[in-house]
Scaffold this motif. Structure first.
Motif, PDB file in Angstrom:
ATOM      1  N   LEU A   1      -0.422  16.540  11.881  1.00  0.00           N
ATOM      2  CA  LEU A   1      -0.397  16.674  10.423  1.00  0.00           C
ATOM      3  C   LEU A   1      -1.778  16.993   9.860  1.00  0.00           C
ATOM      4  N   ASN A   2      -2.780  17.013  10.721  1.00  0.00           N
ATOM      5  CA  ASN A   2      -4.138  17.342  10.270  1.00  0.00           C
ATOM      6  C   ASN A   2      -4.537  18.776  10.600  1.00  0.00           C
ATOM      7  N   THR A   3      -3.591  19.565  11.048  1.00  0.00           N
ATOM      8  CA  THR A   3      -3.896  20.945  11.400  1.00  0.00           C
ATOM      9  C   THR A   3      -4.252  21.771  10.167  1.00  0.00           C
ATOM     10  N   ASN A   4      -5.037  22.807  10.370  1.00  0.00           N
ATOM     11  CA  ASN A   4      -5.362  23.711   9.263  1.00  0.00           C
ATOM     12  C   ASN A   4      -4.177  24.586   8.879  1.00  0.00           C
ATOM     13  N   ASP A   5      -3.287  24.847   9.830  1.00  0.00           N
ATOM     14  CA  ASP A   5      -2.123  25.703   9.560  1.00  0.00           C
ATOM     15  C   ASP A   5      -0.942  24.826   9.150  1.00  0.00           C
ATOM     16  N   TRP A   6      -1.029  24.279   7.941  1.00  0.00           N
ATOM     17  CA  TRP A   6      -0.005  23.355   7.459  1.00  0.00           C
ATOM     18  C   TRP A   6       1.384  23.993   7.387  1.00  0.00           C
TER      19      TRP A   6
ATOM     20  N   GLU B   1       0.824  -1.200   0.000  1.00  0.00           N
ATOM     21  CA  GLU B   1       0.000   0.000   0.000  1.00  0.00           C
ATOM     22  C   GLU B   1       0.865   1.258   0.000  1.00  0.00           C
ATOM     23  N   THR B   2       0.344   2.291  -0.634  1.00  0.00           N
ATOM     24  CA  THR B   2       1.037   3.571  -0.693  1.00  0.00           C
ATOM     25  C   THR B   2       0.986   4.271   0.656  1.00  0.00           C
ATOM     26  N   ASP B   3       2.100   4.820   1.061  1.00  0.00           N
ATOM     27  CA  ASP B   3       2.109   5.659   2.264  1.00  0.00           C
ATOM     28  C   ASP B   3       1.196   6.850   1.986  1.00  0.00           C
ATOM     29  N   PRO B   4       0.137   7.031   2.796  1.00  0.00           N
ATOM     30  CA  PRO B   4      -0.851   8.059   2.477  1.00  0.00           C
ATOM     31  C   PRO B   4      -0.469   9.482   2.862  1.00  0.00           C
ATOM     32  N   HIS B   5       0.614   9.668   3.614  1.00  0.00           N
ATOM     33  CA  HIS B   5       0.923  10.994   4.163  1.00  0.00           C
ATOM     34  C   HIS B   5       1.686  11.860   3.165  1.00  0.00           C
ATOM     35  N   LEU B   6       1.109  11.998   1.972  1.00  0.00           N
ATOM     36  CA  LEU B   6       1.772  12.737   0.896  1.00  0.00           C
ATOM     37  C   LEU B   6       1.987  14.199   1.260  1.00  0.00           C
ATOM     38  N   TRP B   7       1.116  14.741   2.085  1.00  0.00           N
ATOM     39  CA  TRP B   7       1.181  16.162   2.410  1.00  0.00           C
ATOM     40  C   TRP B   7       2.259  16.498   3.437  1.00  0.00           C
ATOM     41  N   SER B   8       3.021  15.501   3.879  1.00  0.00           N
ATOM     42  CA  SER B   8       4.106  15.798   4.815  1.00  0.00           C
ATOM     43  C   SER B   8       5.362  16.281   4.094  1.00  0.00           C
ATOM     44  N   SER B   9       5.245  16.561   2.812  1.00  0.00           N
ATOM     45  CA  SER B   9       6.367  17.014   1.994  1.00  0.00           C
ATOM     46  C   SER B   9       5.988  18.246   1.188  1.00  0.00           C
TER      47      SER B   9
ATOM     48  N   GLU C   1      -2.952  12.801  16.989  1.00  0.00           N
ATOM     49  CA  GLU C   1      -3.927  11.823  16.497  1.00  0.00           C
ATOM     50  C   GLU C   1      -3.512  10.376  16.741  1.00  0.00           C
ATOM     51  N   HIS C   2      -2.282  10.126  17.197  1.00  0.00           N
ATOM     52  CA  HIS C   2      -1.795   8.756  17.315  1.00  0.00           C
ATOM     53  C   HIS C   2      -1.261   8.461  18.716  1.00  0.00           C
ATOM     54  N   ASN C   3      -2.156   8.264  19.671  1.00  0.00           N
ATOM     55  CA  ASN C   3      -1.813   7.818  21.017  1.00  0.00           C
ATOM     56  C   ASN C   3      -0.618   8.571  21.594  1.00  0.00           C
TER      57      ASN C   3
END
Length: 223
Positions: A203-208, A64-72, A181-183
């Motif tokens: 990583l889900n914040t509005n202020d990316w 599966e593709t790592d879904p966190h594409l927006w971390s870059s 979001e992760h324990n």
């Protein structure tokens, strides 16, 4: 996740009024949503705005593709460019406005990328720990080593956790990130065993932009 995500009624209503769905193309993560969208909105066009990105696989199970594409920031520039192309095709009468907005956004993303690279290049330690492997693209772009306690989407046994804690401790990471979001409490406990500085992120914040810089600033040399 694909098993627990349920869009709100407002989101479904907005989808019904839409002409195109700009998808991230993350296999597994979007599968259930894709199937629901196809059956509920057969005329909705789906466009993968991440098609040009070199995907990371294996961090979240199988192929599966790592879904966190927006971390870059680099990935975000590619996604923005693909979005511009699609919107300009959809609304040619708005092309100039879209292009101007895209130029402003690209300048901002390029500036963030440059700032992060300068900070990381000036740091002596590029290794970091994290509970969930959410920063794989960030690590790849800036030549960093991500040490995650959750790997390949599998549950970690107590024995495996002890072994990973020992391995991370020996690597002397510069920081351990814990995500809201992760324990986060478990991450704090792990960090205390390792004796590493912690930084909370979301990583889900509005202020990316601010969150990306917060992650980068965690690698500034400590006085």
């Amino acid at each position: 996740s694909r098993s627990t995500y349920a869009p709100a009624v407002g989101a479904l209503s907005a989808t019904a009024r839409s002409k195109v769905w700009l998808a991230m193309g993350t296999r597994g993560f979007e599968e259930a949503i894709t199937e629901n969208a196809k059956s509920s909105f057969p005329d909705l066009k789906r466009v993968d705005v991440s098609a040009g990105i070199d995907k990371i696989r294996g961090t979240h199970g199988g192929d599966e593709t790592d879904p966190h594409l927006w971390s870059s920031p680099r990935n975000m520039r590619a996604i923005a460019a693909a979005t511009l192309r699609e919107l300009s095709t959809l609304r040619p009468d708005r092309r100039e406005a879209y292009e101007e907005a895209a130029r402003r956004l690209d300048r901002q993303l390029a500036a963030i990328d440059d700032s992060i690279r300068n900070i990381v290049n000036g740091s002596g330690n590029r290794t970091f720990a994290i509970q969930h492997p959410s920063l794989s693209y960030f690590a790849r772009d800036y030549g960093m080593t991500q040490m995650a306690f959750e790997t390949e989407g599998k549950e970690t046994t107590p024995k495996q956790m002890r072994e990973r804690i020992d391995k991370v401790r020996e690597a002397h990471p510069a920081v351990m990130f814990f995500e809201t979001e992760h324990n986060p409490e478990q991450s704090r406990q792990i960090a205390s065993q390792i004796g590493v500085r912690t930084v909370e992120i979301s990583l889900n914040t509005n202020d990316w932009p601010a969150e990306m810089m917060k992650i980068a600033n965690a690698f500034r040399k400590q006085r």
